[in-house]
Design an enzyme around this catalytic site. Structure first.
Site, short mmCIF file in Angstrom:
data_model
loop_
_atom_site.label_atom_id
_atom_site.label_comp_id
_atom_site.label_asym_id
_atom_site.label_seq_id
_atom_site.Cartn_x
_atom_site.Cartn_y
_atom_site.Cartn_z
N THR A 2 14.93 -97.77 126.97
CA THR A 2 14.81 -97.33 125.58
C THR A 2 13.46 -96.67 125.36
O THR A 2 13.38 -95.59 124.78
CB THR A 2 15.00 -98.51 124.61
OG1 THR A 2 16.33 -99.03 124.79
CG2 THR A 2 14.82 -98.08 123.16
N SER A 3 12.40 -97.30 125.84
CA SER A 3 11.07 -96.73 125.64
C SER A 3 10.78 -95.57 126.58
O SER A 3 10.08 -94.64 126.23
CB SER A 3 9.99 -97.82 125.79
OG SER A 3 10.05 -98.38 127.08
N LYS A 4 11.34 -95.60 127.78
CA LYS A 4 11.07 -94.52 128.75
C LYS A 4 11.79 -93.22 128.37
O LYS A 4 11.20 -92.14 128.43
CB LYS A 4 11.50 -94.94 130.15
CG LYS A 4 11.25 -93.86 131.20
CD LYS A 4 11.56 -94.32 132.60
CE LYS A 4 11.24 -93.18 133.57
NZ LYS A 4 11.37 -93.59 134.95
N PHE A 5 13.05 -93.32 127.98
CA PHE A 5 13.84 -92.12 127.71
C PHE A 5 14.16 -91.92 126.24
O PHE A 5 14.25 -90.79 125.78
CB PHE A 5 15.15 -92.14 128.50
CG PHE A 5 14.97 -92.06 129.99
CD1 PHE A 5 14.46 -90.92 130.57
CD2 PHE A 5 15.33 -93.12 130.79
CE1 PHE A 5 14.30 -90.84 131.95
CE2 PHE A 5 15.18 -93.05 132.17
CZ PHE A 5 14.66 -91.91 132.75
#
Length: 174
Positions: A68-71
Protein backbone atom coordinates in the site's frame (compact mmCIF):
# COMPACT_ATOMS: atom_id res chain seq x y z
CA UNK A 1 -39.11 -36.66 -25.59
CA UNK A 2 -37.14 -33.41 -25.81
CA UNK A 3 -38.90 -30.37 -27.13
CA UNK A 4 -37.61 -27.52 -29.22
CA UNK A 5 -37.67 -25.37 -26.09
CA UNK A 6 -35.52 -27.93 -24.22
CA UNK A 7 -33.07 -28.03 -27.11
CA UNK A 8 -32.88 -24.23 -27.22
CA UNK A 9 -32.23 -24.12 -23.45
CA UNK A 10 -29.51 -26.75 -23.78
CA UNK A 11 -27.85 -24.85 -26.61
CA UNK A 12 -28.04 -21.58 -24.64
CA UNK A 13 -26.50 -23.29 -21.59
CA UNK A 14 -23.70 -24.77 -23.71
CA UNK A 15 -23.04 -21.39 -25.34
CA UNK A 16 -22.81 -19.76 -21.89
CA UNK A 17 -20.41 -22.45 -20.67
CA UNK A 18 -18.27 -22.06 -23.81
CA UNK A 19 -18.18 -18.26 -23.39
CA UNK A 20 -17.09 -18.69 -19.75
CA UNK A 21 -14.30 -21.08 -20.77
CA UNK A 22 -13.16 -18.75 -23.55
CA UNK A 23 -13.22 -15.78 -21.14
CA UNK A 24 -11.13 -17.66 -18.57
CA UNK A 25 -8.66 -18.67 -21.27
CA UNK A 26 -8.40 -15.08 -22.52
CA UNK A 27 -7.83 -13.77 -18.97
CA UNK A 28 -5.12 -16.39 -18.43
CA UNK A 29 -3.40 -15.35 -21.70
CA UNK A 30 -3.49 -11.68 -20.69
CA UNK A 31 -1.84 -12.50 -17.34
CA UNK A 32 0.81 -14.60 -19.06
CA UNK A 33 1.61 -11.71 -21.46
CA UNK A 34 1.72 -9.24 -18.56
CA UNK A 35 4.22 -11.39 -16.67
CA UNK A 36 6.34 -12.01 -19.77
CA UNK A 37 6.47 -8.28 -20.52
CA UNK A 38 7.56 -7.61 -16.90
CA UNK A 39 10.34 -10.20 -17.09
CA UNK A 40 13.91 -9.02 -17.69
CA UNK A 41 14.98 -9.74 -20.29
CA UNK A 42 11.45 -9.35 -21.58
CA UNK A 43 9.46 -12.11 -23.18
CA UNK A 44 7.97 -9.52 -25.52
CA UNK A 45 7.36 -10.00 -29.17
CA UNK A 46 7.86 -7.15 -31.63
CA UNK A 47 5.18 -4.54 -31.19
CA UNK A 48 3.85 -5.83 -27.86
CA UNK A 49 3.45 -3.40 -25.01
CA UNK A 50 2.08 -3.36 -21.49
CA UNK A 51 -0.31 -0.60 -22.55
CA UNK A 52 -2.17 -3.02 -24.81
CA UNK A 53 -3.10 -5.16 -21.78
CA UNK A 54 -5.00 -2.49 -19.79
CA UNK A 55 -8.29 -0.65 -20.18
CA UNK A 56 -7.97 3.13 -20.52
CA UNK A 57 -9.37 3.61 -17.00
CA UNK A 58 -7.60 0.63 -15.38
CA UNK A 59 -6.53 0.65 -11.74
CA UNK A 60 -3.27 -0.92 -10.50
CA UNK A 61 -2.77 -0.98 -6.76
CA UNK A 62 -0.56 -2.30 -4.06
CA UNK A 63 -2.50 -3.59 -1.08
CA UNK A 64 -1.48 -4.88 2.33
CA UNK A 65 1.11 -3.54 4.76
CA UNK A 66 4.09 -3.52 2.38
CA UNK A 67 2.60 -2.61 -0.99
CA UNK A 68 0.00 0.00 0.00
CA UNK A 69 2.75 2.45 0.94
CA UNK A 70 5.19 1.34 -1.79
CA UNK A 71 2.81 1.48 -4.76
CA UNK A 72 -0.47 2.99 -3.62
CA UNK A 73 -3.26 3.24 -6.19
CA UNK A 74 -2.46 4.16 -9.78
CA UNK A 75 -5.35 5.06 -12.09
CA UNK A 76 -5.35 5.09 -15.87
CA UNK A 77 -3.41 3.09 -18.47
CA UNK A 78 -0.78 5.77 -19.09
CA UNK A 79 -0.02 6.24 -15.38
CA UNK A 80 0.22 2.46 -14.87
CA UNK A 81 2.59 1.99 -17.80
CA UNK A 82 4.73 4.93 -16.60
CA UNK A 83 4.99 3.37 -13.13
CA UNK A 84 5.91 -0.05 -14.51
CA UNK A 85 8.47 1.49 -16.87
CA UNK A 86 10.48 2.68 -13.84
CA UNK A 87 11.35 -0.98 -13.21
CA UNK A 88 12.00 -2.13 -16.79
CA UNK A 89 14.87 -1.56 -19.23
CA UNK A 90 16.30 0.81 -20.15
CA UNK A 91 15.78 1.93 -16.52
CA UNK A 92 18.64 0.53 -14.42
CA UNK A 93 16.73 -1.60 -11.91
CA UNK A 94 16.60 -5.35 -12.65
CA UNK A 95 19.51 -7.31 -14.10
CA UNK A 96 17.15 -10.27 -14.34
CA UNK A 97 13.56 -10.73 -13.26
CA UNK A 98 11.33 -13.78 -13.74
CA UNK A 99 7.70 -14.24 -12.69
CA UNK A 100 5.99 -17.55 -11.95
CA UNK A 101 2.24 -17.88 -11.40
CA UNK A 102 0.55 -20.64 -9.44
CA UNK A 103 -2.62 -21.43 -7.47
CA UNK A 104 -4.77 -19.97 -10.23
CA UNK A 105 -8.45 -19.43 -9.62
CA UNK A 106 -10.48 -17.70 -12.34
CA UNK A 107 -14.07 -17.08 -11.32
CA UNK A 108 -17.08 -14.95 -12.01
CA UNK A 109 -16.68 -15.27 -15.74
CA UNK A 110 -19.56 -13.57 -17.52
CA UNK A 111 -19.65 -12.11 -21.02
CA UNK A 112 -18.64 -8.76 -19.48
CA UNK A 113 -16.18 -9.62 -16.68
CA UNK A 114 -13.80 -12.19 -15.19
CA UNK A 115 -11.90 -12.19 -11.91
CA UNK A 116 -8.79 -14.19 -11.16
CA UNK A 117 -6.43 -14.86 -8.27
CA UNK A 118 -2.87 -16.14 -8.39
CA UNK A 119 0.12 -16.57 -6.15
CA UNK A 120 3.13 -15.03 -7.87
CA UNK A 121 6.73 -15.92 -7.19
CA UNK A 122 9.17 -13.33 -8.49
CA UNK A 123 12.89 -14.10 -8.68
CA UNK A 124 14.76 -10.82 -9.04
CA UNK A 125 18.41 -9.99 -9.54
CA UNK A 126 19.17 -6.27 -9.32
CA UNK A 127 21.79 -4.21 -11.09
CA UNK A 128 23.48 -3.61 -7.72
CA UNK A 129 24.00 -7.43 -7.53
CA UNK A 130 21.44 -8.01 -4.76
CA UNK A 131 18.85 -10.71 -5.36
CA UNK A 132 15.57 -11.62 -3.72
CA UNK A 133 12.64 -13.94 -3.99
CA UNK A 134 9.22 -12.32 -3.57
CA UNK A 135 5.88 -14.02 -3.01
CA UNK A 136 2.71 -12.02 -3.71
CA UNK A 137 -1.01 -12.57 -4.00
CA UNK A 138 -2.57 -11.12 -7.15
CA UNK A 139 -6.25 -10.36 -7.64
CA UNK A 140 -7.13 -9.18 -11.12
CA UNK A 141 -10.38 -8.17 -12.84
CA UNK A 142 -10.66 -8.41 -16.63
CA UNK A 143 -13.09 -7.14 -19.25
CA UNK A 144 -13.28 -7.98 -22.95
CA UNK A 145 -11.49 -5.59 -25.30
CA UNK A 146 -13.83 -3.50 -27.49
CA UNK A 147 -13.14 -5.78 -30.44
CA UNK A 148 -13.65 -8.85 -28.16
CA UNK A 149 -10.45 -10.45 -29.49
CA UNK A 150 -8.68 -10.32 -26.10
CA UNK A 151 -9.47 -9.49 -22.50
CA UNK A 152 -7.94 -6.48 -20.75
CA UNK A 153 -6.91 -5.80 -17.18
CA UNK A 154 -9.41 -3.46 -15.52
CA UNK A 155 -8.18 -3.72 -11.91
CA UNK A 156 -4.88 -5.25 -10.77
CA UNK A 157 -4.19 -5.73 -7.05
CA UNK A 158 -0.94 -7.07 -5.62
CA UNK A 159 -0.12 -7.88 -2.01
CA UNK A 160 3.36 -8.93 -0.91
CA UNK A 161 3.28 -12.09 1.18
CA UNK A 162 7.00 -12.52 1.80
CA UNK A 163 10.46 -11.68 0.52
CA UNK A 164 13.76 -13.39 1.06
CA UNK A 165 17.25 -12.45 -0.09
CA UNK A 166 19.07 -15.07 -2.11
CA UNK A 167 22.43 -15.39 -3.69
CA UNK A 168 22.82 -15.48 -7.43
CA UNK A 169 25.77 -17.62 -8.42
CA UNK A 170 28.05 -16.01 -10.98
CA UNK A 171 28.00 -17.58 -14.39
CA UNK A 172 31.07 -19.60 -15.27
CA UNK A 173 33.41 -18.00 -17.76
CA UNK A 174 32.91 -19.20 -21.31
Amino acid sequence: MATTTDAARTIAALEARLAALEGACAARKTMARYMALCDVPSGALDGESLASLFTADAVWEGIGPQYTSKFGRIEGRDAIVAMLARYLPPAPHFATNVHFLTSESIEMVTPARASGRWIMLQASGYVDERAELIGARLEVDFVPAPDASTWLIAHFRTERLFDAPWRVSPRPAA
